[in-house]
Scaffold this motif. Structure first.
Motif, PDB file in Angstrom:
ATOM      1  N   LEU A 100      -2.291  -4.533   0.011  1.00  8.91           N
ATOM      2  CA  LEU A 100      -1.802  -3.477   0.898  1.00  8.91           C
ATOM      3  C   LEU A 100      -0.292  -3.294   0.729  1.00  8.91           C
ATOM      4  CD1 LEU A 100      -3.750  -4.164   4.227  1.00  8.91           C
ATOM      5  CD2 LEU A 100      -4.308  -2.530   2.421  1.00  8.91           C
ATOM      6  N   GLY A 104       2.256  -0.003  -0.686  1.00  8.52           N
ATOM      7  CA  GLY A 104       3.275   0.612   0.151  1.00  8.52           C
ATOM      8  C   GLY A 104       3.013   0.545   1.641  1.00  8.52           C
ATOM      9  N   VAL A 105       1.999  -0.215   2.053  1.00 11.99           N
ATOM     10  CA  VAL A 105       1.701  -0.350   3.480  1.00 11.99           C
ATOM     11  C   VAL A 105       2.633  -1.398   4.078  1.00 11.99           C
ATOM     12  CG1 VAL A 105      -0.057  -0.971   5.179  1.00 11.99           C
ATOM     13  CG2 VAL A 105      -0.712   0.243   3.090  1.00 11.99           C
ATOM     14  N   ALA A 226       0.115   5.831  12.600  1.00 16.59           N
ATOM     15  CA  ALA A 226       0.374   6.185  11.200  1.00 16.59           C
ATOM     16  C   ALA A 226       0.272   4.969  10.291  1.00 16.59           C
ATOM     17  CB  ALA A 226       1.755   6.823  11.079  1.00 16.59           C
ATOM     18  N   THR A 227       0.784   3.828  10.746  1.00 20.42           N
ATOM     19  CA  THR A 227       0.701   2.605   9.939  1.00 20.42           C
ATOM     20  C   THR A 227      -0.743   2.163   9.773  1.00 20.42           C
ATOM     21  OG1 THR A 227       2.906   1.899  10.650  1.00 20.42           O
ATOM     22  CG2 THR A 227       1.444   0.201   9.784  1.00 20.42           C
ATOM     23  N   GLU A 229      -3.424   4.040   9.859  1.00 18.70           N
ATOM     24  CA  GLU A 229      -4.118   4.969   8.972  1.00 18.70           C
ATOM     25  C   GLU A 229      -3.715   4.751   7.514  1.00 18.70           C
ATOM     26  OE1 GLU A 229      -3.140   8.661  10.854  1.00 18.70           O
ATOM     27  OE2 GLU A 229      -4.949   8.636  12.126  1.00 18.70           O
ATOM     28  N   ARG A 230      -2.452   4.384   7.268  1.00 20.24           N
ATOM     29  CA  ARG A 230      -2.028   4.072   5.902  1.00 20.24           C
ATOM     30  C   ARG A 230      -2.768   2.850   5.374  1.00 20.24           C
ATOM     31  NH1 ARG A 230       4.380   3.807   5.344  1.00 20.24           N
ATOM     32  NH2 ARG A 230       3.772   3.332   3.184  1.00 20.24           N
ATOM     33  N   ALA A 231      -2.951   1.863   6.235  1.00 21.25           N
ATOM     34  CA  ALA A 231      -3.665   0.659   5.812  1.00 21.25           C
ATOM     35  C   ALA A 231      -5.109   0.976   5.456  1.00 21.25           C
ATOM     36  CB  ALA A 231      -3.602  -0.396   6.919  1.00 21.25           C
ATOM     37  N   ALA A 233      -6.341   3.821   4.506  1.00 17.79           N
ATOM     38  CA  ALA A 233      -6.392   4.661   3.305  1.00 17.79           C
ATOM     39  C   ALA A 233      -6.170   3.851   2.034  1.00 17.79           C
ATOM     40  CB  ALA A 233      -5.349   5.774   3.407  1.00 17.79           C
ATOM     41  N   ALA A 234      -5.589   2.649   2.166  1.00 17.26           N
ATOM     42  CA  ALA A 234      -5.281   1.830   0.992  1.00 17.26           C
ATOM     43  C   ALA A 234      -6.391   0.856   0.629  1.00 17.26           C
ATOM     44  CB  ALA A 234      -3.981   1.052   1.226  1.00 17.26           C
TER      45      ALA A 234
END
Length: 300
Positions: A100, A104-105, A226-227, A229-231, A233-234
């Protein structure tokens, strides 16, 4: 009538019973489905007789990881397993945090020490030592640089039992803002909770901890959402996730960082969020009856 297996484990001295199971069984029955709590290692379980096996509280899996992964693979060939076996395999080893971070997470900085590797421990700040496969803060402890000898013995014990260790800085913000758990179900945010710090100074790694102290409902901030959702998506391969829990803490800069991404058996805390129960049931039944290859719809 859809048949749902709520996959759990046998309660014991180190494993508490799942408080959400009775309410889930009742809610599925009210929705016209048949649900049963089934222990994942029950040799008599007929997994092919279920439309979906929903992993709920297999909270002993980290002590029997190879056996549990073999079960997930086998179960996935007999029925629909949520989450899928490839997700289970990836998420049962917390070295995923490194992946992760590489994507970039924002994550808690982590170093890994496999059995046989020398313990290079921090000498300028507090830190946490815990296994890459664990639950309920088992084999986790918090140390100051002055406690290095105790930490080395902790690492030796884990390595002797075959565990790879994680070493992370102790982020002091957790003592103030706690740890936030954002729950997702059916592709959408379900609810969020906040708990206090689990690791008290001086608590031995082999003592039982209160896994969810001072637990209460929480409204996530835009940055936390947002954090999380980034995780999600990764996750490699962009798999279809029926459920997920993203655990966040504040970094030294005050921004949320991923401490853990729970895609196997996260406690949903439905006893704290009873209004979420109907959404869990609807999303689960939609997954159980969806044709293979069809797109998932996020239930309202």
């Amino acid at each position: 009538m859809p048949r749902i297996a709520l996959v759990t484990c046998r309660p014991g001295p180190e494993v508490s019973a799942d408080p959400d199971l009775p309410a889930l069984v009742e809610a599925f029955a009210a929705a016209g489905a048949q649900a049963a709590a089934v222990e994942w290692d029950d040799p008599e379980a007929d997994w092919a007789g279920f439309d979906l096996a929903l992993i709920r509280s297999t909270w002993d899996y980290s002590w029997r990881a190879a056996e549990f992964l073999a079960w997930a693979e086998r179960c996935g060939t007999l029925t629909r397993l949520a989450n899928p076996p490839e997700v289970v395999r990836w998420n049962t080893d917390k070295r995923y945090l490194g992946q992760l971070a590489a994507a970039g997470v924002p994550t808690v900085p982590t170093r890994y020490l496999a059995p046989g590797e020398t313990a290079g421990l921090p000498d300028g700040h507090e830190y946490v030592v815990k296994p890459t496969s664990g639950a309920g803060a088992r084999f986790a402890a918090r140390y100051t640089p002055a406690e290095r000898d105790t930490a080395v013995r902790h690492l030796a014990r884990m390595h002797a039992e075959g565990f790879t260790a994680m070493v992370q800085p102790y982020l002091r913000g957790i003592d103030v803002t706690g740890e936030r758990a954002l729950q997702f179900f059916g592709g959408r945010l379900l609810h969020a909770s906040r708990k206090g710090a689990v690791l008290a100074p001086g608590t031995p790694y082999d003592h039982k901890k209160v896994a969810h102290p001072e637990l209460r409902p929480w409204t996530p901030t835009p940055a936390e959402l947002a954090t999380a959702e980034r995780a999600l998506a990764a996750v490699p391969g962009a798999p279809e996730l029926l459920y997920a829990r993203v655990d966040l803490v504040d970094g030294e800069d005050g921004e949320p960082r991923v401490m853990e991404l729970e895609l196997v058996e996260p406690n949903l805390f439905l006893f704290l969020h009873p209004d979420s129960l109907p959404r869990v049931v609807r999303a689960t039944l939609a997954a159980a009856t969806r044709r293979p290859g069809s797109a998932a719809a996020a239930p309202r």
